[in-house]
Structure formats: structure tokens, C-alpha cells
Scaffold this active site. Structure first.
Site, short mmCIF file in Angstrom:
data_model
loop_
_atom_site.label_atom_id
_atom_site.label_comp_id
_atom_site.label_asym_id
_atom_site.label_seq_id
_atom_site.Cartn_x
_atom_site.Cartn_y
_atom_site.Cartn_z
N ARG A 47 44.34 56.88 -10.73
CA ARG A 47 45.28 56.43 -9.69
C ARG A 47 46.73 56.38 -10.15
O ARG A 47 47.59 55.81 -9.48
CB ARG A 47 44.83 55.08 -9.13
CG ARG A 47 44.83 53.99 -10.16
CD ARG A 47 44.00 52.81 -9.67
NE ARG A 47 43.82 51.88 -10.77
CZ ARG A 47 44.61 50.84 -11.00
NH1 ARG A 47 45.59 50.56 -10.21
NH2 ARG A 47 44.38 50.06 -12.04
N HIS A 48 47.02 56.92 -11.32
CA HIS A 48 48.41 56.98 -11.79
C HIS A 48 48.85 58.42 -11.98
O HIS A 48 48.10 59.24 -12.49
CB HIS A 48 48.58 56.24 -13.12
CG HIS A 48 48.52 54.76 -12.99
ND1 HIS A 48 47.38 54.04 -13.22
CD2 HIS A 48 49.48 53.86 -12.65
CE1 HIS A 48 47.63 52.74 -13.01
NE2 HIS A 48 48.90 52.61 -12.67
N SER B 190 54.08 47.17 -3.47
CA SER B 190 54.65 45.92 -3.98
C SER B 190 55.96 45.68 -3.24
O SER B 190 56.72 46.62 -2.99
CB SER B 190 54.91 45.99 -5.48
OG SER B 190 53.71 45.82 -6.19
N GLU C 155 53.53 56.64 -17.73
CA GLU C 155 52.37 55.75 -17.80
C GLU C 155 51.64 55.98 -19.11
O GLU C 155 51.45 57.11 -19.55
CB GLU C 155 51.42 56.02 -16.61
CG GLU C 155 52.04 55.83 -15.23
CD GLU C 155 52.19 54.35 -14.84
OE1 GLU C 155 51.72 53.48 -15.61
OE2 GLU C 155 52.82 54.10 -13.79
N ARG D 226 48.79 57.34 -3.19
CA ARG D 226 47.71 56.34 -3.07
C ARG D 226 47.34 56.10 -1.62
O ARG D 226 46.18 55.84 -1.30
CB ARG D 226 48.13 55.03 -3.74
CG ARG D 226 48.14 55.14 -5.24
CD ARG D 226 48.16 53.77 -5.87
NE ARG D 226 48.39 53.89 -7.31
CZ ARG D 226 48.56 52.86 -8.11
NH1 ARG D 226 48.53 51.63 -7.62
NH2 ARG D 226 48.76 53.05 -9.40
N GLU E 247 45.91 48.76 -5.50
CA GLU E 247 47.21 48.35 -4.96
C GLU E 247 47.92 49.55 -4.32
O GLU E 247 47.97 50.63 -4.90
CB GLU E 247 48.07 47.81 -6.12
CG GLU E 247 49.49 47.49 -5.70
CD GLU E 247 50.40 47.21 -6.91
OE1 GLU E 247 49.97 46.55 -7.87
OE2 GLU E 247 51.56 47.67 -6.87
#
Ligand code: ATP
Ligand code: MG
Length: 434
Positions: free
Chosen positions: A219-220, A360, A213, A408, A357
Site C-alpha cells: 500500500r505504499h 489524514s 518509504e 489507495r 488509512e
């Protein structure tokens, strides 16, 4: 230690041997207390100096905090003790002496920066409220596995060293594999799809994903735990049903089995299992609702990805978990199927917590020709994915699935401010050790 008793099981009237860490020593003069801590809690050990063997008193009270000891003695009722019982020691053995200067105070009386805590995670996890997070994380993973099994999934493990990436080239970690270029896998996406055409049909995997990232964010992570699901003969709607059932199962298990941990974290009253069905909001409706909040400087137009601010605005508006469905095909990956009636529109979905999020997913493109076209449109060379695409020529059923970020899930469930709180040894741009 075969004869060891946990502090929580020490009942009055019994003689027990307990083992653990010296949490605190309170010397009041003629009487002193050693508070011993183990996995299950704490217990008070009482020293009446005049009535006890000098050596025993010296050993018990002379030891540094956080040393590891075993104590054998009689358990007695004592209403004034923190747990209502105490041990009158007959013998004490120091198994491992702790140095007098600790890099971190496990009693929590002195606050420590997150980086100091992560550097000394062993000591950090002696704190009840930190340990509680990882007990809950373990329960979440257990419940998720159980739910997957109950909906007929087989657990798989796929390679983490791979020849090609799938989710965008810049986020790949290159490594050297016997002189050849290889990468740490960003997602089990292609492998789990390959299992759809196998005899397994319906699979899940819980394993690491690696992403370089660009920025440090709350949040990463650069190494995260992905909870992946993929099933033959379902569409995106049934995949969303499965997603909802897995997330709900995790919440239910924590509510049922982690009451103490929630109490420790101060969440006993506010913790709620999401009861209602998660609303399914189309991308089109989502951007309309975001624009209507007036929270953004610039209005969104069809085709825009949702920024963090946009997600936050919609999350506040919805107020619970929800899905965003029917994304523009353009901003979803090549392996997601487009709607037959409108190729601009994909079957891709995200599952959102109001804060961010979580998931996905989508229905997958299972038609060989279309799949190869998709690769080309995304600027990927189909030849380097031949191991994947060719299996679509030999009987690949329609299928759908999703990936859920494990950290998460825990972070949003427990309202943790930073995703690093949900990982034992987080990997971020600065942190490679421990
Ligand atoms: P984001 O846009 O939030 O960076 P993403 O859309 O790039 O996430 P996906 O490729 O959709 O991520 O991965 C599926 C899920 O895996 C995400 O919804 C998220 O929960 C989790 N995830 C992905 N990347 C990370 C990361 N770097 N750290 C932690 N979790 C991640
Ligand atoms: Mg995503």
C-alpha cells in the site's frame, strides 16, 4: 483516421472501416476468423477462403497476433459471432506488424507475474480487466474534480521541487538544484495552506507526492497521487464533511458510469456506494475497541500510533469507511491545531477504509506564535520555513483540510491486492523504469 468506426458501433447493413489489434486468428479450414480488438471491444472478421481474393486471405490470416490492422468491409448479422455481428472484409491493411514472440500475452490466457506486467505495461493494458482499472481511475479523478468544483474549490498546482520537507526528514528524496540541495515534495501541505490566506480561500490539488518509504509494502508507493483539499473558515468537522462528499461522489460516479468496467472486473454485484454517514470514532474509543477485539498481542495504550494490525482489527469491527478523530497531539504534525480545552488532544483526523488509512487531515494552527512553537517542538527550524510562517502574520484565517491517497482510493474501491495495480508506472524501491 476520419472514417474509422469503433467496433462497438459497427451496425449490420453498413460498410465500415475498423482499426485495432489482431486479438486472435481462428483457422477452421475452409473458413477462418480474425478477431480484431479496439478500445470499445472486439469484432469478428470472417474469411471464406474459396470465395475471397487470395491476397486478402493471406494478409488477414498471415499476420501475427497483436499486429495493428485496418479492415474495411460490410457488417452482417451473425448470431454465432461473439458480438452478434461480423465483418466480411473487402480490404485489409497492416499498419504495424507485431513480432511473433510477445513478452506478455494480452489475451490473458497465459498468466504473468506483476513485475513482467509492469515491465510491459503497454501490452498489459491491452487486457480488458487491466484497462478497466484505469478507465475507473480516470472516472474517479473526474468525479472528484467535479465535486470539488461544486463545493466552491479552485484547482491549484504547487511546486514539486522544494527547499524543505514537511512530513519527516527520512522520507525525503534529495536532488541537486543548480548546485544547491533540494527535495522532491512529500506533500503540498504548506503551499495549499498559503493559498488559504490568499484570495482563493478554498482550494484543491491533484498531483504527485514523493516519499522515500523505508519498505516495499502493498500500500505504499514512492511516487503517489495526492488529492488535497484546504479551506478557509471551516473546522475539522466541516473538513470531514467535505472528505465524505468527495469519496462518495467518486463511488457514485463509478457506479453510474463504469458499469461495463465493473462487470469486467467481476464487481458488478458487490460494488456498493457507501450510503450511511461515515462513523466518527475518537482515538480514545478506537484504542478501546481495538483492545476489545483481542486481535493484538499487546494492548494499546493512549499515545500509541495504530499499527497495520490495529487498523485491520478496527476496520473489521466497523465494517465500512470511518473517521478516527481527536488524536494525541504528539503523534500528529506541527501544523495541526490542538483542542483549545485540552492541548494534549489534536483536531487531527484520519479517514479509514477497513483495509487501510485513506486520508489524514485536521484543523490547522493559524496563530503565528503557536505555529512557530510547534515547529520547535517537532525539532524543525522555523527559520527554514520562513516563507510559510511569515504569511501567518498578515491575516491567515482559521482553516482545515486533508490529503487523500488517489491510488489507495482506487485500490480499496476495486479491492485490488496491491497498490501497484492502480498506477501505470509505479515507483518502488526496485522500480525506476519504465
Ligand atoms: P501511512 O501511515 O499509511 O504510511 P501516512 O500517514 O504517512 O500514511 P499521510 O502523510 O497522512 O500518510 O498522507 C495522506 C494520505 O496520502 C495517506 O492517508 C495515504 O492515503 C496517502 N499516502 C501517503 N503516503 C503514501 C505512499 N507512500 N503511497 C501511497 N499513498 C500514500
Ligand atoms: Mg496519515
Amino acid at each position: 483516421m476520419r472514417n474509422r468506426t469503433y467496433t462497438a458501433d459497427a451496425e449490420p447493413g453498413r460498410t465500415v472501416t475498423v482499426a485495432g489489434w489482431v486479438h486472435e486468428i481462428r483457422d477452421l479450414g475452409g473458413i477462418a476468423f480474425l478477431i480484431l480488438r479496439d478500445k470499445t471491444g472486439r469484432i469478428q472478421i470472417k474469411f471464406e477462403k474459396d470465395e475471397m481474393d487470395d491476397e486478402l486471405v493471406e494478409t488477414g490470416l498471415g499476420v501475427h497476433r497483436e499486429s495493428v490492422v485496418t479492415v474495411t468491409g460490410d457488417v452482417e448479422e451473425e448470431p454465432r459471432a461473439p458480438t452478434g455481428v461480423e465483418i466480411v472484409p473487402e480490404s485489409i491493411e497492416v499498419l504495424a506488424e507485431a513480432a511473433p514472440d510477445l513478452p506478455l500475452d494480452p489475451s490473458g490466457k497465459v498468466d504473468a507475474e506483476l513485475s513482467t506486467r509492469l515491465d510491459n505495461r503497454t501490452l498489459d493494458l491491452r487486457k480488458e480487466e487491466v484497462k478497466a482499472i484505469f478507465e475507473i481511475r480516470a472516472e474517479v479523478l473526474r468525479a472528484v474534480r467535479e465535486q470539488f468544483r461544486s463545493i466552491g474549490c479552485t484547482e491549484i498546482n504547487t511546486p514539486k521541487i522544494v527547499a524543505t520537507g514537511t512530513e519527516g526528514g527520512t522520507e525525503l528524496f534529495p536532488i541537486t538544484y543548480f548546485g544547491r540541495e533540494a527535495f522532491m515534495n512529500q506533500s503540498p501541505q504548506l503551499f495549499k495552506q498559503l493559498m488559504i490566506g490568499s484570495g482563493l480561500e478554498r482550494v484543491f490539488e491533484i498531483g504527485p507526492i514523493f516519499r522515500a518509504e523505508e519498505h516495499n509494502t502493498p500500500r505504499h508507493l514512492n511516487e503517489a497521487t495526492s488529492i488535497d483539499f484546504e479551506s478557509a473558515f471551516i473546522d475539522q468537522r466541516e473538513a470531514m464533511d467535505a472528505c465524505e462528499s468527495v469519496v462518495r461522489a467518486a463511488y457514485e460516479a463509478v457506479a453510474d458510469n463504469c458499469a461495463e468496467e465493473l462487470e469486467t472486473l467481476g464487481l458488478a454485484d458487490e460494488f456498493e456506494v457507501p450510503e450511511d454517514d461515515f462513523p466518527r470514532i475518537s482515538y480514545e474509543e478506537a484504542i478501546e475497541r481495538i483492545n476489545a477485539t483481542g486481535e493484538l498481542d499487546e494492548q494499546l495504550v493512549w499515545g500509541d500510533d495504530l499499527s497495520t494490525e490495529a487498523e485491520r482489527a478496527l476496520g473489521d469491527d466497523v465494517g465500512g469507511h470511518y473517521f478516527i478523530t481527536d488524536w494525541p497531539s504528539e503523534i500528529k504534525p506541527f501544523y495541526i491545531k490542538d483542542h483549545d480545552a485540552d492541548p494534549q488532544l489534536s483536531t487531527g483526523f484520519d479517514m479509514m477504509h477497513p483495509r487501510m488509512e485513506l486520508v489524514s487531515g485536521g484543523q490547522r494552527e493559524h496563530r503565528y506564535e503557536k505555529l512557530v512553537e510547534g515547529f520547535e517542538q517537532q525539532g524543525l527550524d522555523p527559520d527554514s520555513f520562513e516563507y510559510y510562517t511569515k504569511m501567518f502574520k498578515y491575516g491567515m484565517p482559521p482553516h482545515a483540510g486533508w490529503g487523500l491517497g488517489g491510488e489507495r482510493l482506487v485500490m480499496t474501491m476495486l479491492d485490488l491486492p496491491n497498490i501497484r495495480e492502480a498506477v501505470l508506472f509505479p515507483r518502488d524501491r526496485q522500480r525506476l523504469s519504465p
